[in-house]
Write a protein that holds these residues in place. Structure first.
Motif, PDB file in Angstrom:
ATOM      1  N   ASN A  81      -0.148  10.316   0.729  1.00  0.00           N
ATOM      2  CA  ASN A  81       1.263  10.660   0.744  1.00  0.00           C
ATOM      3  C   ASN A  81       1.629  11.376  -0.562  1.00  0.00           C
ATOM      4  O   ASN A  81       1.137  11.023  -1.631  1.00  0.00           O
ATOM      5  N   GLN A 138      -0.269  -8.288   1.919  1.00  0.00           N
ATOM      6  CA  GLN A 138      -0.731  -7.601   3.104  1.00  0.00           C
ATOM      7  C   GLN A 138       0.378  -6.857   3.847  1.00  0.00           C
ATOM      8  O   GLN A 138       0.093  -6.060   4.704  1.00  0.00           O
ATOM      9  N   MET A 139       1.618  -7.082   3.522  1.00  0.00           N
ATOM     10  CA  MET A 139       2.715  -6.387   4.188  1.00  0.00           C
ATOM     11  C   MET A 139       3.042  -5.057   3.515  1.00  0.00           C
ATOM     12  O   MET A 139       3.953  -4.375   3.905  1.00  0.00           O
ATOM     13  N   PHE A 140       2.283  -4.700   2.489  1.00  0.00           N
ATOM     14  CA  PHE A 140       2.522  -3.468   1.767  1.00  0.00           C
ATOM     15  C   PHE A 140       1.799  -2.307   2.427  1.00  0.00           C
ATOM     16  O   PHE A 140       0.681  -2.457   2.884  1.00  0.00           O
ATOM     17  N   ASN A 141       2.462  -1.165   2.446  1.00  0.00           N
ATOM     18  CA  ASN A 141       1.870   0.063   2.955  1.00  0.00           C
ATOM     19  C   ASN A 141       1.863   1.082   1.826  1.00  0.00           C
ATOM     20  O   ASN A 141       2.900   1.623   1.483  1.00  0.00           O
ATOM     21  N   VAL A 142       0.708   1.300   1.224  1.00  0.00           N
ATOM     22  CA  VAL A 142       0.571   2.318   0.188  1.00  0.00           C
ATOM     23  C   VAL A 142      -0.383   3.362   0.731  1.00  0.00           C
ATOM     24  O   VAL A 142      -1.505   3.064   1.099  1.00  0.00           O
ATOM     25  N   ASP A 143       0.109   4.585   0.812  1.00  0.00           N
ATOM     26  CA  ASP A 143      -0.660   5.692   1.369  1.00  0.00           C
ATOM     27  C   ASP A 143      -1.034   6.643   0.242  1.00  0.00           C
ATOM     28  O   ASP A 143      -0.184   7.339  -0.307  1.00  0.00           O
ATOM     29  N   ASN A 178       8.467  -0.557  -0.637  1.00  0.00           N
ATOM     30  CA  ASN A 178       7.911  -1.715   0.051  1.00  0.00           C
ATOM     31  C   ASN A 178       8.623  -2.994  -0.366  1.00  0.00           C
ATOM     32  O   ASN A 178       8.989  -3.810   0.483  1.00  0.00           O
ATOM     33  N   GLN A 220       6.385   4.234  -3.672  1.00  0.00           N
ATOM     34  CA  GLN A 220       5.998   3.529  -2.452  1.00  0.00           C
ATOM     35  C   GLN A 220       6.040   2.017  -2.675  1.00  0.00           C
ATOM     36  O   GLN A 220       6.482   1.269  -1.788  1.00  0.00           O
TER      37      GLN A 220
END
Length: 120
Positions: free
Chosen positions: A10, A2-7, A21, A17
């Motif tokens: 982008n 849950q701490m991952f940010n995949v956009d 992370n 990414q």
């Protein structure tokens, strides 16, 4: 994770990414040395990406010495290198100098940059 940010919007590739992370979490100490990381299949499912994308990120992280793999057991967070080569350290300093120059170009003051570095 849950701490991952995949956009997905982008322009940066998803595998990059994922690498960023993991590096962020390792360097911040959120992922500890010797911790097992999710399997490629589990990470791909959680992020909603192709397993080949995750495999490419894991392979790169292993090449950069952030991960190591034990066949049949999975991938783990590697211990920080005891002594990096001067070339690797030099490359990091070159990157830092380039970043500081760009910050100055964009209007940041040297004292403000120093202040931010000292916060680390």
């Amino acid at each position: 994770m849950q701490m991952f940010n995949v956009d997905f919007k982008n322009r940066k590739p998803i595998y990059e990414q994922i690498i960023e992370n993991f590096k962020r979490l390792i360097i911040a100490g959120d992922l500890k040395e010797e911790s097992r990381v999710p399997s490629i299949r589990d990470m791909a499912k959680e992020l909603g990406v192709n397993p080949n994308t995750v495999q490419k990120a894991y392979r790169e992280l292993e090449e950069q010495s952030y991960f190591y793999t034990i066949i049949g057991q999975g991938s783990f967070i590697a211990a920080p290198p005891k002594s990096d080569t001067g070339k690797e350290i030099g490359a990091l300093y070159d990157s830092l100098v380039g970043t500081v120059r760009e910050l100055i170009f964009r209007g940041e003051s040297k004292p403000r940059i120093i202040e931010r570095v000292e916060m680390i």
